[in-house]
Design an enzyme around this catalytic site. Sequence first.
Site, short mmCIF file in Angstrom:
data_model
loop_
_atom_site.label_atom_id
_atom_site.label_comp_id
_atom_site.label_asym_id
_atom_site.label_seq_id
_atom_site.Cartn_x
_atom_site.Cartn_y
_atom_site.Cartn_z
N GLU A 1 -2.67 63.55 -42.20
CA GLU A 1 -3.58 64.55 -42.78
C GLU A 1 -3.34 64.60 -44.29
OE1 GLU A 1 -2.27 68.41 -41.45
OE2 GLU A 1 -4.16 69.40 -41.98
N LYS B 1 -11.69 69.54 -39.70
CA LYS B 1 -10.69 70.25 -38.89
C LYS B 1 -11.24 71.56 -38.34
CE LYS B 1 -5.76 71.54 -39.19
NZ LYS B 1 -4.58 71.47 -40.08
N CYS C 1 -3.95 67.64 -36.98
CA CYS C 1 -2.75 68.46 -36.94
C CYS C 1 -2.85 69.65 -35.98
CB CYS C 1 -2.37 68.90 -38.36
SG CYS C 1 -0.59 69.28 -38.48
N VAL D 1 4.57 71.16 -39.60
CA VAL D 1 5.72 71.92 -40.10
C VAL D 1 6.40 72.71 -38.98
CG1 VAL D 1 4.89 72.11 -42.47
CG2 VAL D 1 4.21 73.84 -40.80
C1 ACM Z 1 -1.09 71.76 -39.86
O1 ACM Z 1 -2.10 71.95 -39.20
N1 ACM Z 1 -1.11 71.02 -40.95
C2 ACM Z 1 0.19 72.36 -39.46
#
Ligand code: ACM
Length: 266
Positions: free
Chosen positions: A38, A109, A142, A169
Amino acid sequence: MRIGLYQNNPTFGEVEKNVADAVNTISELSADLLVLPELFNTGYQFLSRNEAASLAEEIPGGFTCRAMMKLAKEKKMHIVFGVAERKGDFVYNSAAVVGPSGFVGLYRKTHLFDEEKLLFDPGDTGFRVWNIGGATIGVMICFDWFFPESARILSLLGADIICHPANLVLPYCQYAMPVRCLENRVFSITANRTGTEKRGGKKLLTYTGNSLIVDPTGQVLKALNGTGVGTIVLEVDPKKAKDKRVTTRNDLFEDRRPSLYGPLMQ
Ligand code: ACM
């Protein structure tokens, strides 16, 4: 089919350097499909929406997408990579798919994580799949992993391989992806980053690396370490993702009972 990933540790804001690092590394690889993290070209910890917008690019016309299209053509591979996208006044956390013949598609996203809600517009594309010859791929980014609907929808749409650019993270995803793959009988490629960022008085972010490729039985085929940069390329048979049977009487897709799943649609 040879599938793989590139795990990086980009320098915030140094787009040309980060892209050059990726190009140099990928130039040495032989693969049919490669997934990058990402926001691989910019870094993650933007201080403001304005900063995100200033580093965002148009897709497919921007610098990064053009560089990736050139690479995909030279290497005769498909590449999936995360990039901040600018579209008019909108800024999205997006992933692009490019291949030997050029631009293939775009995903924005769906589930924004934490401060991303202050930086990006929520994605409006919905989940999409593309047949890249030899396999159908789908993309989620992510934090989308935390919502089982993401992988489920991609799989119901026919994805054999879920391409998953990430900047993780939290410590959970690497344990969860084997389950996502098992319950959908698909492959996944989670390309994560490493290193830390602490910009402008914001909290320290530590990215967890451990990028991994999982098969439709939930087996981790290969994983990287939690630090440093690296690549994985390995051979898989994407057709294995077509078989959704668990027993002679159970097919994971045919046994679904959507008429009883109403609350999912609320
Ligand atoms: C994330 O979605 N970058 C934790």
